[in-house]
Design an enzyme around this catalytic site. Structure first.
Site, short mmCIF file in Angstrom:
data_model
loop_
_atom_site.label_atom_id
_atom_site.label_comp_id
_atom_site.label_asym_id
_atom_site.label_seq_id
_atom_site.Cartn_x
_atom_site.Cartn_y
_atom_site.Cartn_z
N CYS A 61 19.16 -14.24 -7.27
CA CYS A 61 18.50 -15.51 -7.56
C CYS A 61 17.35 -15.34 -8.54
CB CYS A 61 18.01 -16.14 -6.27
SG CYS A 61 17.23 -17.76 -6.49
N GLY A 133 23.30 0.06 -0.09
CA GLY A 133 23.38 0.44 1.31
C GLY A 133 24.76 0.24 1.90
N ILE A 208 28.95 -26.28 -10.70
CA ILE A 208 27.55 -26.42 -11.07
C ILE A 208 27.08 -25.28 -11.96
CG2 ILE A 208 25.19 -26.39 -10.15
CD1 ILE A 208 26.23 -28.02 -7.79
N GLU A 228 39.13 -26.64 -16.21
CA GLU A 228 38.97 -26.68 -14.76
C GLU A 228 40.31 -26.97 -14.11
OE1 GLU A 228 38.30 -26.73 -11.05
OE2 GLU A 228 36.55 -26.25 -12.28
N ASP A 337 24.52 -16.16 1.65
CA ASP A 337 25.87 -16.35 1.10
C ASP A 337 26.92 -15.65 1.93
OD1 ASP A 337 24.50 -17.61 -0.90
OD2 ASP A 337 25.16 -16.31 -2.53
N LEU A 344 23.54 -21.32 -1.02
CA LEU A 344 22.31 -21.85 -1.59
C LEU A 344 21.12 -21.05 -1.08
CD1 LEU A 344 23.07 -25.65 -1.09
CD2 LEU A 344 23.17 -24.37 -3.23
N HIS A 346 18.01 -21.91 -0.53
CA HIS A 346 17.17 -22.52 0.50
C HIS A 346 17.82 -22.46 1.88
CE1 HIS A 346 19.24 -25.58 -1.98
NE2 HIS A 346 19.49 -26.24 -0.87
N HIS A 469 3.42 -46.43 -7.02
CA HIS A 469 4.04 -47.14 -8.16
C HIS A 469 3.18 -46.93 -9.40
CE1 HIS A 469 6.01 -50.40 -10.39
NE2 HIS A 469 4.79 -50.77 -10.76
#
EC number: 1.8.1.4
Length: 499
Positions: A61, A133, A208, A228, A337, A344, A346, A469
């Site tokens: 990342c 490792g 993405i 694709e 993962d 992802l 996060h 606003h």
């Protein structure tokens, strides 16, 4: 589901001559999940060692993924905005691209963050071992040491004895086996190295990652084609959000070939010659200067000799875990993962804290209702929770409220009147179950939607929350007002007659 298996595993002697390092917690991998797991473990009082193949902490990342790509996407956004500024009365000359300076900018950002992680590791007395490792048994890991750059193996090895372990070994880019070996054929890591800007570039894969890199190279001057196999680009968000992105990116692409695949590639001195097959294939062979293969990522579960530790790995390379991130071997955890979709950062960081806390004896579980996702293209597309399509497939009764940014003063001022904010509510509970945003800063705003879902907010909770606003963020509250039939920033809605 967690799989528990029985079987023999190899062991080594516990003699001092066999072990180089001993620790209570070993973390394998130093990506966002790995370093978060290591730092949390240390904060909870465990003597912690982290093993990482890159020279710097941060994993894929930070070093060759999320962060450098966003640095380049920021530059791409600047180029896009200046190109359209003449309509506002401000005209810039055509940009002059200095690839070396651009690479230096990207590398400086990576270095700054990497140095910060190194400092935090030292502050927590987390020992870092750089290398690859592989497990020897349920309590020992052998590390093949890498050089100062964190890549080339030195032939030296160290054995680490651990009481507990968190596997955070991540994933790797899928490499299509039929592609020839040629420096002009790159994966996302190679694309981020910015060796040159091609005149014509083919992106294999309409997900993405491929579309983000297409955004970068297009802004730098490349002509982009995409191929694709599926029947749509950017799977994940609702199709209406993707259609907005497509309209804003018509200028970027030469040809998008859906339901089509690459049949062959011939590398010649003057270019890469590609033939296609499928529904939208062309009979002619096309020449490209660079090809990006962005056909997804595969977990690294089979690369760490997990079987020698007795850890179950499925046929795809994923390591199944329970809600406390435990594998079938109770003192070995896995996160990120390597445990499953979505891949992802996060999500991995959230799982990291759970694994470390459970290892420290705390009673905590992974119980997140939603995991937001963002496509950092231009414009951004962000979503959380249910999409309309998912709700329909599950037979849920929902109310969908969309606030068009054409009615947002801030969006119009920013030249983003094409965007929208959409919220999805359950008609029985009136609680929000999903939402999507398309437009600038969509990724920065989707967190509020995720929080609303986690907190069980209903229509009124969001509609009556005062948003500042004029901002793009207020469109979340305005979309809730649409659902509540109280929005005064749009023309009055026709009331359906009841009988």
């Amino acid at each position: 589901m967690n799989h528990r298996v029985e079987g023999q595993v190899s062991t080594i002697s516990d003699g001092s001559d066999s072990v180089d390092i001993e620790c209570e917690m070993l973390v394998l991998g130093a990506g966002p999940g790995g370093y978060s797991a290591a730092f949390r473990s240390a904060d909870l009082g465990m003597k912690t060692v982290i093993v990482e193949r890159y020279a710097a902490l941060g994993g894929v990342c930070l070093n060759v993924g999320c962060i450098p790509s966003k640095a380049l996407l920021h530059v791409a956004s600047m180029i896009e905005e200046t190109a359209s500024s003449s309509d506002l009365g401000v005209t810039f000359s055509a940009p002059q691209i200095d690839i070396d300076k651009l690479k230096a900018h990207k590398e400086k950002i990576v270095s700054t963050l990497a140095n910060g992680l190194t400092s935090m590791a030292k502050g927590r007395k987390v020992e870092v071992v750089r290398g690859y490792g592989r497990f020897l048994d349920p309590h020992h890991l052998e590390v093949e040491i890498t050089d100062g750059k964190g890549q080339n193996r030195t032939g030296l090895k160290k054995v680490i004895k651990f009481q507990k372990c968190i596997i955070a070994a991540g994933s790797a880019a899928v490499h299509l086996p039929f592609l020839p070996h040629d420096p002009r054929i790159v994966d996302s890591t190679g694309a981020l190295e910015l060796h040159f800007v091609p005149q014509k570039m083919l992106v294999i894969g309409g997900g993405i990652i491929g579309l983000e890199m297409a955004t970068v190279y297009s802004s730098l001057g490349a002509q982009i084609d995409v191929v694709e196999m599926a029947d749509e680009l950017m799977s994940g968000p609702d199709r209406d959000a993707v259609r907005v992105w497509e309209r804003q990116n018509l200028h970027r692409f030469g040809k998008i070939r859906l339901k089509t695949r690459v049949a062959s590639i011939e590398a010649k001195d003057d270019g890469l010659y590609v033939t296609f097959e499928g529904e939208n294939a062309t009979a002619e062979t096309l020449k490209y200067d660079m090809i990006l293969q962005a056909a997804g990522r595969t977990p690294n579960g089979n690369k760490v000799a997990a079987d020698k530790a007795g850890v179950f790995v499925d046929d795809q390379g994923f390591i199944p875990v329970d809600s406390q991130m435990q594998t079938n071997v109770p003192h070995i955890f896995a996160i990120g993962d390597i445990v499953g979709q979505p891949m992802l950062a996060h999500k991995a960081m959230h799982e990291a804290h759970i694994a470390a806390e459970v290892a420290a004896g705390k009673r905590t579980f992974f119980d997140a209702l939603v995991i937001p996702a963002v496509s950092y293209t231009h414009p951004e597309v962000a979503w959380a929770g249910y999409t309309e399509e998912q709700a329909k497939k599950e037979g849920r009764h929902v109310k969908v409220a969309k606030y068009p940014w054409a009615a947002s003063g801030r969006a119009i001022a920013n030249g983003a009147d094409y965007g929208f904010t959409k919220l999805i509510f359950d008609t029985h509970t009136h609680r929000i179950i999903g939402g999507s945003i398309v437009g600038p800063s969509a990724g920065d705003m989707i967190g509020e939607v995720g929080l609303a879902i986690e907190m069980g907010c209903d229509v009124v909770d969001i509609a009556r929350t005062i948003h500042p606003h004029p901002t793009l963020g207020e469109t979340i509250g305005l979309a809730a007002e649409v659902a509540d039939d109280t929005c005064t920033d749009l023309p009055p809605q026709r009331k359906k007659l009841t009988h």
